[in-house]
Write an enzyme that holds these catalytic residues in place. Structure first.
Site, PDB file in Angstrom:
ATOM      1  N   GLN A 113       0.993  -1.082   0.021  1.00 12.69           N
ATOM      2  CA  GLN A 113      -0.091  -0.029   0.059  1.00 12.69           C
ATOM      3  C   GLN A 113       0.809   1.235   0.063  1.00 12.69           C
ATOM      4  OE1 GLN A 113      -1.637   0.878   3.730  1.00 12.69           O
ATOM      5  NE2 GLN A 113      -3.216   2.076   3.148  1.00 12.69           N
ATOM      6  N   SER A 116       1.109   6.556   2.668  1.00 15.52           N
ATOM      7  CA  SER A 116       1.901   7.506   3.236  1.00 15.52           C
ATOM      8  C   SER A 116       3.035   7.981   2.593  1.00 15.52           C
ATOM      9  CB  SER A 116       2.503   6.772   4.563  1.00 15.52           C
ATOM     10  OG  SER A 116       1.339   6.328   5.125  1.00 15.52           O
ATOM     11  N   GLU A 231      -8.478  -1.679   5.717  1.00 14.23           N
ATOM     12  CA  GLU A 231      -7.493  -1.819   6.324  1.00 14.23           C
ATOM     13  C   GLU A 231      -7.635  -2.061   7.798  1.00 14.23           C
ATOM     14  OE1 GLU A 231      -4.570   1.383   6.240  1.00 14.23           O
ATOM     15  OE2 GLU A 231      -2.938   0.049   6.602  1.00 14.23           O
ATOM     16  N   GLU A 366      -5.198   8.344  17.816  1.00  8.63           N
ATOM     17  CA  GLU A 366      -5.927   9.744  17.860  1.00  8.63           C
ATOM     18  C   GLU A 366      -6.845   9.873  16.723  1.00  8.63           C
ATOM     19  OE1 GLU A 366      -2.650   9.170  18.031  1.00  8.63           O
ATOM     20  OE2 GLU A 366      -2.396   9.676  20.338  1.00  8.63           O
TER      21      GLU A 366
HETATM   22  C1  FAD Z   1       4.368  -0.910  11.221  1.00 10.24           C
HETATM   23  C2  FAD Z   1       3.859   0.389  10.254  1.00 10.24           C
HETATM   24  C3  FAD Z   1       3.520  -0.048   8.974  1.00 10.24           C
HETATM   25  C4  FAD Z   1       3.118   0.752   8.041  1.00 10.24           C
HETATM   26  N1  FAD Z   1       2.673   0.500   6.842  1.00 10.24           N
HETATM   27  C5  FAD Z   1       2.209   1.420   5.817  1.00 10.24           C
HETATM   28  C6  FAD Z   1       2.144   0.830   4.628  1.00 10.24           C
HETATM   29  O1  FAD Z   1       2.219  -0.404   4.170  1.00 10.24           O
HETATM   30  N2  FAD Z   1       1.309   1.619   3.771  1.00 10.24           N
HETATM   31  C7  FAD Z   1       1.260   3.066   4.046  1.00 10.24           C
HETATM   32  O2  FAD Z   1       0.922   3.930   3.072  1.00 10.24           O
HETATM   33  N3  FAD Z   1       1.532   3.315   5.199  1.00 10.24           N
HETATM   34  C8  FAD Z   1       2.062   2.711   6.253  1.00 10.24           C
HETATM   35  N4  FAD Z   1       2.156   3.162   7.422  1.00 10.24           N
HETATM   36  C9  FAD Z   1       1.874   4.448   8.039  1.00 10.24           C
HETATM   37  C10 FAD Z   1       0.974   4.923   8.683  1.00 10.24           C
HETATM   38  O3  FAD Z   1      -0.170   4.737   8.022  1.00 10.24           O
HETATM   39  C11 FAD Z   1       1.195   6.261   9.229  1.00 10.24           C
HETATM   40  O4  FAD Z   1       2.486   6.104  10.299  1.00 10.24           O
HETATM   41  C12 FAD Z   1       0.185   6.910  10.030  1.00 10.24           C
HETATM   42  O5  FAD Z   1      -0.879   7.094   9.430  1.00 10.24           O
HETATM   43  C13 FAD Z   1       0.430   8.129  10.910  1.00 10.24           C
HETATM   44  O6  FAD Z   1       1.180   9.069  10.070  1.00 10.24           O
HETATM   45  P1  FAD Z   1       2.418   9.791  10.332  1.00 10.24           P
HETATM   46  O7  FAD Z   1       3.609   8.700  10.620  1.00 10.24           O
HETATM   47  O8  FAD Z   1       2.812  10.461   9.172  1.00 10.24           O
HETATM   48  O9  FAD Z   1       2.216  10.548  11.726  1.00 10.24           O
HETATM   49  P2  FAD Z   1       1.382  11.954  11.524  1.00 10.24           P
HETATM   50  O10 FAD Z   1       0.351  12.147  10.832  1.00 10.24           O
HETATM   51  O11 FAD Z   1       2.580  13.195  11.459  1.00 10.24           O
HETATM   52  O12 FAD Z   1       1.169  12.120  13.286  1.00 10.24           O
HETATM   53  C14 FAD Z   1       1.880  12.360  14.281  1.00 10.24           C
HETATM   54  C15 FAD Z   1       1.141  12.591  15.658  1.00 10.24           C
HETATM   55  O13 FAD Z   1       0.162  13.517  15.322  1.00 10.24           O
HETATM   56  C16 FAD Z   1      -1.115  12.871  15.716  1.00 10.24           C
HETATM   57  N5  FAD Z   1      -2.116  13.467  14.857  1.00 10.24           N
HETATM   58  C17 FAD Z   1      -2.129  13.817  13.362  1.00 10.24           C
HETATM   59  N6  FAD Z   1      -3.183  14.302  13.063  1.00 10.24           N
HETATM   60  C18 FAD Z   1      -4.160  14.483  14.157  1.00 10.24           C
HETATM   61  C19 FAD Z   1      -5.251  14.893  14.172  1.00 10.24           C
HETATM   62  N7  FAD Z   1      -6.279  15.277  13.361  1.00 10.24           N
HETATM   63  N8  FAD Z   1      -6.047  14.893  15.526  1.00 10.24           N
HETATM   64  C20 FAD Z   1      -5.204  14.443  16.740  1.00 10.24           C
HETATM   65  N9  FAD Z   1      -4.059  14.059  16.588  1.00 10.24           N
HETATM   66  C21 FAD Z   1      -3.296  13.883  15.284  1.00 10.24           C
HETATM   67  C22 FAD Z   1      -0.913  11.472  15.524  1.00 10.24           C
HETATM   68  O14 FAD Z   1      -1.882  10.677  16.091  1.00 10.24           O
HETATM   69  C23 FAD Z   1       0.429  11.338  16.023  1.00 10.24           C
HETATM   70  O15 FAD Z   1       0.485  11.020  17.248  1.00 10.24           O
HETATM   71  C24 FAD Z   1       2.864   2.008   8.413  1.00 10.24           C
HETATM   72  C25 FAD Z   1       2.931   2.637   9.724  1.00 10.24           C
HETATM   73  C26 FAD Z   1       3.723   1.664  10.668  1.00 10.24           C
HETATM   74  C27 FAD Z   1       4.135   2.201  12.041  1.00 10.24           C
END
Ligand code: FAD
Length: 396
Positions: A113, A116, A231, A366
């Site tokens: 997928q 991100s 998902e 969150e």
């Molecule tokens: C093991 C693992 C596998 C993954 N596999 C995939 C994959 O196969 N494909 C893919 O596309 N992605 C994948 N991901 C990515 C995952 O979907 C993202 O890490 C996740 O959606 C969070 O995005 P970010 O890391 O950019 O954090 P951010 O969005 O930058 O968030 C940082 C912090 O801010 C908080 N936050 C953000 N927005 C809000 C809001 N509106 N209200 C309250 N709090 C908020 C979050 O909860 C978090 O604590 C994977 C992640 C992990 C850990």
């Protein structure tokens, strides 16, 4: 032939088990037979792995296969079976469905997928990977991140920006990307466990035929929502037998290390929470009338992630010093990934570290709470000041 009767589905599954020896033919051939007999996705049309039956009947098939110790197809291709199949089924052309679904189910073609990006996670609609139309093809440039299993994947579900002048949710288009295409570069990202389940994926002038587009141009957000809902349901929605999985490990840890004065109360509370969640998951699965889930997937995903972390914290606490040793920190590239990590050879310390990702992957806790607040409880939405602005004018 339309088959909606539970008895007929049961008999067809028993015949499969009788006529095809899993041990002899192996997983790929067994699942191929399962697909051809319409027992893979029972609600799909005949010829596409189904019998045009009620989706509820899939539970009957899965239970019979599990009782015969046949590993589920989900285990060999979690992203493909859990998310790719429902998205292709909802938005793909019949040609694409015929090309993609069978090898997806057999596990011959693994899926990943590509949503991100470094600047777009929770707010994935703000992503910046560009898709520019060139005749019958699209040219893609950008970077994806955290792409689980990209190193073994044949196909990727990819969302890209086709119109930077439209508001962020309306300028997106969704594609199925051939991971072997020229210009796709996959680089490992190592996790806290030492493994690299996920990757960075760089796209440089990658060409995708327009026939690999899912949904209309500029309507990729709706397609992405289908993938994301599936998902969440598939991360949290696997209904395990009573007292199995993480809680079974906790009970095992208590038997070897615990005493009534050291953690029995806590273990009982964790067991009760696990059982309550198991029953909630069963109810959510039973309520699901269509192939695509609603916000109930977010309830189970949220509760499952937080409970899983609490259980492994308990396991580490109860094992005291023994749990501090981390046996193997060599770089590994698992061919399987799930919310419990690669359970084939892992230690308790590894399970504990892997569980930290549960409240991030598939959408953070969150974000799950925001979804439940808005879509289930009907609370006011978050302020979204950039929603109607052209994406190109949103500060980044
Ligand atoms: C093991 C693992 C596998 C993954 N596999 C995939 C994959 O196969 N494909 C893919 O596309 N992605 C994948 N991901 C990515 C995952 O979907 C993202 O890490 C996740 O959606 C969070 O995005 P970010 O890391 O950019 O954090 P951010 O969005 O930058 O968030 C940082 C912090 O801010 C908080 N936050 C953000 N927005 C809000 C809001 N509106 N209200 C309250 N709090 C908020 C979050 O909860 C978090 O604590 C994977 C992640 C992990 C850990």
């Amino acid at each position: 032939m339309m088959m909606t009767d539970e008895q007929e589905v049961r008999q067809a599954t028993l015949r499969l088990l009788e006529e095809v020896d899993f041990e002899k033919v192996g997983g790929v051939a067994f699942r191929g037979e399962q697909y051809d007999r319409g027992l893979a996705f029972v609600h799909h049309p005949v010829g596409l792995g189904g019998l045009a039956a009620s989706p509820a009947l899939q539970g009957v098939i899965d239970e019979l296969l599990a009782n015969a110790n046949i590993p589920p197809a989900f285990a060999s291709n979690p992203i493909g079976v859990g998310m790719g199949a429902p998205t292709v089924m909802t938005y793909g052309s019949v040609d694409l469905q015929q090309r993609l679904l069978r090898p997806l189910f057999t596990g011959e073609e693994i899926w990943c997928q590509l949503f991100s990006e470094p600047g777009a996670g929770s707010d994935v609609a703000s992503l910046a990977t560009r898709a520019i139309r060139d005749g019958d093809e699209w040219i893609l440039n950008g970077q994806k991140v955290w792409t689980t299993l990209a190193h073994v994947a044949r196909w990727g579900m990819l969302v890209a920006r086709s119109d930077p002048e439209a508001p962020k949710h309306r300028g997106l288009t969704y594609f199925v990307l051939d991971m072997r295409a020229v210009g796709v570069e996959v680089r490992p990202l190592r996790q806290i466990t030492g493994e690299a389940e996920f990757n960075e994926v760089y796209l440089t002038d990658v060409r995708i035929p327009d026939t690999m587009r899912l949904g209309d141009i500029g309507r990729g957000w709706s397609v992405a929502i289908t993938t994301l809902m599936n998902e969440r349901a598939s991360i949290g929605g696997v209904v395990m037998p009573r007292s199995s999985g993480a809680i079974a490990e906790a009970i095992g840890a208590f038997r070897t290390m615990g005493s009534p004065s050291s953690g029995l109360d806590q273990l009982m509370q964790l067991w009760c929470s696990t059982e309550a969640l198991r029953l909630t998951s069963l109810r959510a699965a039973a309520q699901r009338q269509q192939g695509n889930p609603g916000p109930e997937g977010s309830v189970v995903k949220l509760a499952n992630a937080e409970l899983n972390q609490k259980i492994y914290e308990y396991c580490i606490d109860i094992q005291q010093d023994a749990s501090l040793l981390y046996p193997d920190y060599t770089m590994r590239r698992p061919e399987f990934a799930g919310v419990h990590g690669d359970t084939s050879s892992r230690s308790m310390a590894q399970a504990f570290l892997r569980s930290r990702a549960n409240t991030i992957e598939g959408g953070t806790s969150e974000v799950m709470r925001n979804i439940l607040g808005e879509r289930v409880l009907g609370l006011p939405g978050e302020p979204r000041s950039d929603k109607e602005l052209p994406w190109s004018q949103i500060p980044r």
